[in-house]
Design a protein around this motif. Structure first.
Motif, mmCIF file in Angstrom:
data_model
loop_
_atom_site.group_PDB
_atom_site.id
_atom_site.type_symbol
_atom_site.label_atom_id
_atom_site.label_comp_id
_atom_site.label_asym_id
_atom_site.label_seq_id
_atom_site.Cartn_x
_atom_site.Cartn_y
_atom_site.Cartn_z
ATOM 1 N N GLY A 88 50.695 32.904 58.622
ATOM 2 C CA GLY A 88 50.016 31.680 58.241
ATOM 3 C C GLY A 88 49.141 31.921 57.029
ATOM 4 O O GLY A 88 48.952 33.065 56.594
ATOM 5 N N GLU A 89 48.602 30.854 56.481
ATOM 6 C CA GLU A 89 47.732 30.972 55.320
ATOM 7 C C GLU A 89 46.287 31.147 55.763
ATOM 8 O O GLU A 89 45.835 30.508 56.718
ATOM 9 C CB GLU A 89 47.845 29.706 54.451
ATOM 10 C CG GLU A 89 49.231 29.455 53.890
ATOM 11 C CD GLU A 89 49.299 28.154 53.111
ATOM 12 O OE1 GLU A 89 48.224 27.536 52.886
ATOM 13 O OE2 GLU A 89 50.407 27.743 52.737
ATOM 14 N N LYS A 90 45.558 32.020 55.068
ATOM 15 C CA LYS A 90 44.139 32.186 55.344
ATOM 16 C C LYS A 90 43.407 30.887 55.019
ATOM 17 O O LYS A 90 43.759 30.180 54.072
ATOM 18 C CB LYS A 90 43.562 33.340 54.522
ATOM 19 C CG LYS A 90 44.045 34.712 54.956
ATOM 20 C CD LYS A 90 43.339 35.809 54.170
ATOM 21 C CE LYS A 90 43.760 37.187 54.652
ATOM 22 N NZ LYS A 90 43.074 38.269 53.888
ATOM 23 N N VAL A 91 42.399 30.590 55.809
ATOM 24 C CA VAL A 91 41.594 29.382 55.590
ATOM 25 C C VAL A 91 40.370 29.763 54.754
ATOM 26 O O VAL A 91 39.581 30.621 55.165
ATOM 27 C CB VAL A 91 41.161 28.759 56.934
ATOM 28 C CG1 VAL A 91 40.214 27.586 56.706
ATOM 29 C CG2 VAL A 91 42.395 28.310 57.723
ATOM 30 N N PRO A 92 40.183 29.174 53.588
ATOM 31 C CA PRO A 92 39.041 29.541 52.744
ATOM 32 C C PRO A 92 37.728 29.058 53.335
ATOM 33 O O PRO A 92 37.698 28.112 54.130
ATOM 34 C CB PRO A 92 39.349 28.828 51.423
ATOM 35 C CG PRO A 92 40.184 27.654 51.816
ATOM 36 C CD PRO A 92 41.015 28.119 52.984
ATOM 37 N N GLU A 93 36.658 29.733 52.948
ATOM 38 C CA GLU A 93 35.329 29.281 53.368
ATOM 39 C C GLU A 93 34.910 28.142 52.441
ATOM 40 O O GLU A 93 34.173 28.316 51.475
ATOM 41 C CB GLU A 93 34.321 30.421 53.325
ATOM 42 C CG GLU A 93 33.020 30.100 54.048
ATOM 43 C CD GLU A 93 32.078 31.279 54.133
ATOM 44 O OE1 GLU A 93 30.957 31.092 54.648
ATOM 45 O OE2 GLU A 93 32.451 32.381 53.705
ATOM 46 N N ALA A 94 35.425 26.978 52.742
ATOM 47 C CA ALA A 94 35.220 25.768 51.941
ATOM 48 C C ALA A 94 35.482 24.581 52.857
ATOM 49 O O ALA A 94 36.116 24.735 53.904
ATOM 50 C CB ALA A 94 36.179 25.743 50.751
#
Length: 310
Positions: A88-94
């Motif tokens: 899966g794709e990493k979730v940014p801290e945003a």
């Protein structure tokens, strides 16, 4: 990695690969003839809490069986956790998308509706008040963030007092307790929940506040998207959950957890040596510095954060 018997995972088809980035433990990927697995080596040197392997594994298995989007739990012991590897794709801290935040709220409601036995009845210890001593040790050992810590000692003592005295209205639920961007993946744009080892009983307001705030902001507190915060809560209600009363209790768990995490990393830095489990020393310095700078800011913004609940 410590010598661990992983024969139940099949015959390896390559070496186990270290996956860097963990804040408390160490992660490896193992590919075998039975698939790919995430093997987590738990920090046994200076663990901040007692890990209840049987309770957490039972909770994870129930959540996975109920269709919660998460890696399949394979095995658990006092020092090693194994899950099937999930791409899966990493979730940014945003700030997350409104749809992603809404689905996280729905997932939380489903988790809280699970009927799972939880045997741990441990009592939480009082929050540490040794910040003046830590500041003195930081100065004596030449830590790069020593001056910043010294300037915030009184604030850290006030935060500790707040964590110990803030009233929690309940109800208490069995939950994940650590839904942050770094514990999430996006698969086809939808959430996957990782890292369940902090799971346990928690005041509902603390879980909702921590989760909603983490998905509604960036690294600091200057850009909090109120609509994303509310999307988590709207998803929770849509999933059958009931919101608890508004108040500072929504943020005390996040503040208390960050306080403990900061102190843990300060102590690692003061030791001055690379431990063979847990986060790397350079990562501990980064976490200590982030906490020393970020916690006083968050604590000072409590009225602003409570306004998100209106």
């Amino acid at each position: 990695m410590r010598c661990v018997n992983l024969s139940h995972l099949g015959t390896p088809i390559g070496p186990m690969i270290r996956v860097h980035g963990g804040f408390a433990n160490r992660m490896y990927r193992l590919d075998t003839d039975q698939g790919s697995f995430a093997v987590k080596e738990l920090n046994l040197v200076d663990r901040r809490w007692t890990y209840h392997a049987e309770d957490v594994f039972r909770f994870e298995r129930a959540a996975f069986a109920a269709g919660i989007p998460m890696p399949e739990p394979i095995s658990a012991s006092h020092d090693t956790l194994v899950h099937r590897w999930v791409e899966g794709e990493k979730v940014p801290e945003a700030p997350a998308s409104a749809a992603y935040a809404f689905e996280i709220g729905e997932i939380l409601a489903r988790i809280h509706a699970l009927d799972v036995e939880w045997t741990d009845v441990s009592v939480k210890d009082p929050t540490s008040r040794d910040w003046p001593e830590l500041a003195e040790r930081a100065a004596a050992t030449g830590q790069p963030w020593a001056d910043e810590l010294a300037s915030h000692v009184e604030t850290f003592l006030a935060i500790a007092h707040f964590v110990d005295t803030c009233e929690r209205p309940g109800p208490v639920v069995l939950t994940h307790k650590d839904i942050q961007p770094w514990n999430l993946l996006a698969r086809a744009g939808r959430p996957v929940l990782l890292d369940w080892e902090l799971s346990g009983m928690l005041d509902l307001s603390g879980e909702l506040g921590s989760t909603a705030l983490s998905l509604a902001k960036g690294p600091g507190f200057d850009n909090i998207e109120s609509t994303i915060f509310r999307s988590v809560l709207d998803g929770y209600v849509a999933g059958g959950g009931t919101l608890p009363p508004s108040g500072p209790s929504w943020f005390v768990f996040m503040i208390g957890g960050w306080l403990g995490h900061t102190r843990f990393n300060i102590l690692r830095c003061l030791a001055g040596a690379e431990a063979n489990t847990g986060p790397d020393l350079t990562q501990s310095h980064e976490s200590a510095r982030n906490g020393i700078r970020g916690l006083p800011d968050m604590f000072g913004r409590l009225p602003e954060l409570e306004a998100l609940l209106v």
